[in-house]
Design a protein around this motif. Structure first.
Motif, short mmCIF file in Angstrom:
data_model
loop_
_atom_site.label_atom_id
_atom_site.label_comp_id
_atom_site.label_asym_id
_atom_site.label_seq_id
_atom_site.Cartn_x
_atom_site.Cartn_y
_atom_site.Cartn_z
N UNK B 43 -3.29 5.57 -22.63
CA UNK B 43 -3.97 6.28 -23.87
C UNK B 43 -5.51 5.53 -24.17
N UNK B 44 -5.90 4.56 -23.10
CA UNK B 44 -7.56 4.09 -23.52
C UNK B 44 -8.21 5.04 -23.48
N UNK B 45 -9.26 5.16 -24.37
CA UNK B 45 -10.46 5.49 -23.96
C UNK B 45 -11.05 5.87 -22.36
N UNK B 48 -15.96 9.78 -19.50
CA UNK B 48 -15.76 11.56 -19.00
C UNK B 48 -16.57 11.29 -17.58
N UNK B 97 -14.45 -7.00 -26.51
CA UNK B 97 -13.68 -5.68 -27.46
C UNK B 97 -14.20 -4.84 -28.37
N UNK B 98 -13.93 -3.83 -28.69
CA UNK B 98 -14.43 -2.77 -29.72
C UNK B 98 -14.86 -3.78 -31.16
N UNK B 99 -15.76 -3.70 -31.50
CA UNK B 99 -15.84 -3.87 -33.23
C UNK B 99 -16.69 -2.80 -34.10
N UNK B 100 -16.83 -1.90 -33.14
CA UNK B 100 -17.34 -0.08 -34.52
C UNK B 100 -18.70 -1.09 -33.73
N UNK B 101 -19.79 0.10 -34.02
CA UNK B 101 -20.98 0.36 -33.16
C UNK B 101 -21.54 0.17 -34.02
N UNK B 126 -26.29 10.75 -23.19
CA UNK B 126 -25.81 8.99 -23.93
C UNK B 126 -24.36 9.27 -23.05
N UNK B 128 -21.18 6.93 -23.47
CA UNK B 128 -20.44 5.72 -24.34
C UNK B 128 -19.21 5.69 -22.71
N UNK B 131 -16.67 0.21 -23.33
CA UNK B 131 -17.32 -0.27 -24.32
C UNK B 131 -18.63 -0.17 -24.61
N UNK B 132 -19.44 0.02 -23.68
CA UNK B 132 -21.02 0.16 -24.14
C UNK B 132 -21.84 1.47 -23.89
N UNK B 133 -23.15 1.87 -24.68
CA UNK B 133 -23.23 2.66 -25.12
C UNK B 133 -24.90 2.70 -24.13
#
Lengths: 351, 457
Positions: B43-45, B48, B97-101, B126, B128, B131-133
């Motif tokens: 289910x993880x993001x 694409x 970890x994901x901590x919010x952008x 862009x 994503x 966990x990096x942008x």
């Protein structure tokens, strides 16, 4: 461009026709018919109402401004044009949309705080083992949300048009307040994905002006004799006249007897409409003489402005129709049933 | 609230080399791969698009608190070169970890997605991922910091006046576009102004930019400190709560002066935030402005006395009457000084263009003439309401006097500026502290990273 709607990604990428929306949604369901079959959901318009209410509940707990909540509403709508609902935990998405919208609207809230409020609001649905896991899930969901929206996060809202037009149209506080409520209500519909924000705002303004009784007309016999005067129909009639190139006269407003009855219930805008019993454009006093209604003058003024500004009247008529349908459907909305059907797939799929 | 950095401190190319002490070096390409991230739950993001499938990274350009910038080429037929800005994720221990952008990343992503103008850096896409942008921009070979630096190399020689004129016009043009779209840049400085190899000026780094819709948004929401201190407008230094496009225009005035003299015109020292987290009055910076511009007066700036930190002004020294900015006092200019202002700007200007008069004729800064002074004075106007707007500045006779302004700021130059330094090393992606410079304080970002920054009240 960021502040110019006409050059915005909203207009270029997030405004659809009804057919396009229907096709996109059908395609999502066709991707996994088994999933759709296994977890039947209420009609989308009921889900829209439910999601709207959940966003508002979370927003209120966090003390989030209306503008940020409205942006969160749009994010959720956009996301679900790209992703099948049954593949997501809508509560997680809502919390994430509120968190992201707050950043975008320059009123940031800490991710942990949003997560914490969401967990206490929906303890069964935000079923993560601890606050840290909720944060991680929201952070991940934020990536998904932004990615599906192609980083197009700037949303143009109707509130700005309302604020800008208030002095020009000499709107009184009651009219502004009713128009504001109608705009709030429109987030429960597909309208934000169908029409530009200024069309929504102008429709809300016209409805508010037409529906609120002036002191004179309230005292007169017309609205008192018929508490269910269809104000929405009056607005449609006024728009039809503007479309035909005629400045509204008062005669068209009373003709819409076949339009649905409004009852005071549920949403803010609807309650106000119901209490005031709708309104009419032209007023006949107790002696049967026509009086010059200040409201009529206001509607004429708005009508002239709409015509001069080349506003898409067809779109406004359709907006009005959509709102009528919405207020009808709102009466049949069943909160408990909607919640149960959503929670069934969240639980079963462990989302 | 990272007010702990020297102002501006060169976010330019190659500034990351100082902390390159890591023993473990990896190829730059490896910076885009993070094997630890593969194979998480179904289910993880998952993105694409994978950045390494789309781009071939050819080198490292610079770094900051947000992450790093790489130079890249397209792998899938994209033409041209690209600058990929990679925002690093937060880490808890060794696990990413994901901590919010961060809010500034969100702003930059959102604004860059909407903007489109020849004088604003173009966002390509862009991505994503992991966990990096990754923000992919068109590549610009130069920036103003680098160009200014080149001219300070011995023998020190002025930037050609035609180049200055073209840069200013393009910079103002991009700024006008931003302002008509209700975007304030808020951090204009030489390092953020890119120049392509064909001489096009591109405003970059919109990480601090904000929309300023007038009726609804109040532009005071706690983030009081914006714009690298040397380019910070006097109304901000005096505690103004209202951001207007005028703060960008002051910064452009400072940049114009720097293009002329090759050094920051108001090179103050930033006062640090004290332990109580109160924002200090930037006395040193304000004094630097007063040294050249004279003390502001309420006659010339009617709202001056309503500034929150107005009282601090009385503690500043009025400028010395004798010239201390150059070797050639021009007494006849003193007579032309505007009454009450006590400004030395005109003297500063003529000293500068005469002092650097290396060449002759069109190659001398003297050819910029009186109109150059008037434009500079219009941009460095104390009263933000009287300061030139971008639109007014574009109409200024400075641009219609003399040679026609070229859309290529390098037109007619016989030399070529050195190319951006691109390094082939990269630190391990898992290193927690990245070298480089930080932004000036950004309290509104503090909400995003509770462990590292203070939450504001």
């Amino acid at each position: 461009m960021a502040a110019n709607y006409w050059e915005s990604t909203q207009r270029k990428h997030w405004q659809f026709t009804k057919d396009e929306l229907a096709t996109m949604r059908q395609n999502l369901e066709d991707e996994d018919p088994g999933l759709v079959h296994m977890f039947p959901l209420p009609e989308l318009r009921y889900l829209n109402i439910y999601f709207n209410q959940q966003i508002n509940r979370l927003g209120k707990r966090l003390g989030v401004r209306q503008q940020a909540m409205a942006t969160a509403q749009i994010y959720v709508k956009r996301f679900y044009t790209k992703i099948e609902i049954r593949r997501t935990n809508p509560y997680l998405l809502i919390a994430t949309a509120v968190y992201l919208a707050c950043k975008m609207e320059e009123t940031p809230q800490h991710i942990r705080l949003v997560g914490q409020e969401a967990r206490s609001l929906w303890p069964g649905e935000m079923h993560h083992t601890n606050a840290g896991e909720t944060t991680t899930k929201m952070g991940e969901c934020e990536f998904w949300l932004i990615s599906e929206m192609n980083s197009q996060l700037i949303v143009h809202q109707p509130y700005r048009t309302l604020t800008a037009r208030t002095p020009d149209f000499s709107l009184v506080p009651e009219e502004v307040s009713l128009a504001w409520s109608i705009i709030n209500d429109h987030y429960m519909t597909d309208l934000p994905l169908l029409y530009p924000p200024h069309i929504i705002a102008l429709t809300a303004i016209l409805l508010a002006v037409v529906m609120l009784p002036t002191p004179k007309s309230a005292a007169g016999g017309a609205s008192a004799a018929n508490p269910q005067v269809p104000g929405l129909a009056a607005a449609q009639a006024a728009l039809a006249q503007i479309r035909a190139g005629v400045v509204p006269t008062g005669t068209g407003g009373n003709s819409g007897s076949s339009t649905p009855t409004l009852t005071p219930q549920s949403s803010g805008g609807l309650t106000m409409l119901g209490e005031n019993g709708g309104g009419v454009v032209g007023v006949v006093d107790n002696n049967g003489n026509k009086v010059i209604d200040p409201k009529l003058a206001k509607v004429q003024r708005i009508g002239r402005w709409l015509a001069e500004s080349n506003i898409d009247i067809e779109a406004m008529i359709d907006c009005t129709q959509e709102l009528i349908s919405f207020y009808e459907c709102h009466e049949k909305y069943n909160d408990k049933h909607t919640r149960e059907q959503l929670n069934r797939f969240i639980k079963a799929r462990g989302l | 609230m990272s007010l702990t950095n020297p102002p501006s401190a060169a976010t330019g190319p190659g500034s990351g080399s100082a902390a390159r002490t890591q023993t473990l070096k990896r190829s730059v390409q490896a910076a885009f791969e993070d094997p630890a991230d593969r194979g998480i739950g179904s289910t993880a993001y998952q993105s694409k698009v994978r950045v390494i499938d789309r781009y071939k990274v050819v080198g490292f350009i610079s770094s900051g608190t947000y992450g790093r910038v790489y130079k890249a080429l397209g792998r899938q037929g994209q033409t041209g070169e690209f600058a990929i800005k990679k925002f690093k994720p937060d880490k808890e221990g060794e696990v990413v970890t994901y901590t919010g952008i961060s809010q500034s990343a969100v702003r930059e992503m959102a604004l860059c997605s909407e903007l489109s103008h020849p004088n604003v850096i173009r966002l390509v896409e862009i991505i994503l991922e992991d966990k990096c942008i990754f923000m992919v921009f068109e590549y610009a070979e130069h920036d103003l910091l680098q160009i200014i630096h080149h001219h300070t190399q011995q023998p020190r020689h002025p930037i050609p006046p035609s180049t200055i004129k073209s840069i200013m016009f393009q910079l103002l043009n991009g700024c006008q576009y931003l302002h008509t779209n209700w975007v304030l840049h808020r951090d204009l400085k030489p390092a953020n102004i890119m120049v392509t190899s064909s001489g096009e000026v591109k405003i970059g780094d919109l990480g601090l930019a904000r929309l300023f819709y007038k009726p609804i948004h109040s532009l005071f929401s706690g983030d009081k400190v914006v714009v690298t201190i040397w380019y910070r407008a006097p109304e901000l230094l005096l505690g103004s709560r209202h951001y207007t496009p005028a703060i960008d225009m002051w910064a452009i005035g400072c940049i114009f002066a720097e293009l002329l003299s090759l050094r920051p015109i108001f090179k103050g020292e930033e006062a640090k935030m004290d332990s109580k987290k109160t924002v200090p009055f930037q006395r040193n910076q304000m004094q630097k402005i007063v040294d050249i511009m004279g003390l502001p007066t309420k006659e010339r700036w009617p709202l001056l006395t309503s500034m929150a930190d107005y009282s601090h002004l009385t503690t500043l020294q009025p400028p010395l009457s004798a010239s201390h900015h150059g070797h050639h006092p021009h007494h006849h200019y003193q007579a032309q000084r505007q009454a009450g202002g006590g400004s030395h700007l005109e003297k500063w200007y003529y000293n500068t263009i005469n002092q650097n008069a290396g060449g002759s004729g069109a190659t001398s800064l003297q050819s910029l003439g009186a109109e150059g002074y008037k434009l500079l004075a219009g941009l460095l106007e104390y009263d933000p309401e009287k300061r030139l707007t971008a639109q007014a500045a574009l109409q200024h006779p400075f641009f219609t006097t003399g040679d026609k302004v070229s859309a290529n700021c390098f037109e007619g130059l016989k030399m070529e500026y050195p190319h951006r330094k691109v390094s082939q090393d990269d630190n391990d992606i898992r290193t927690s502290s990245l070298p480089g410079t930080k932004r000036s304080g950004l309290p509104d970002d503090s909400l995003v990273r509770p462990g590292k920054r203070m939450k504001e009240g």
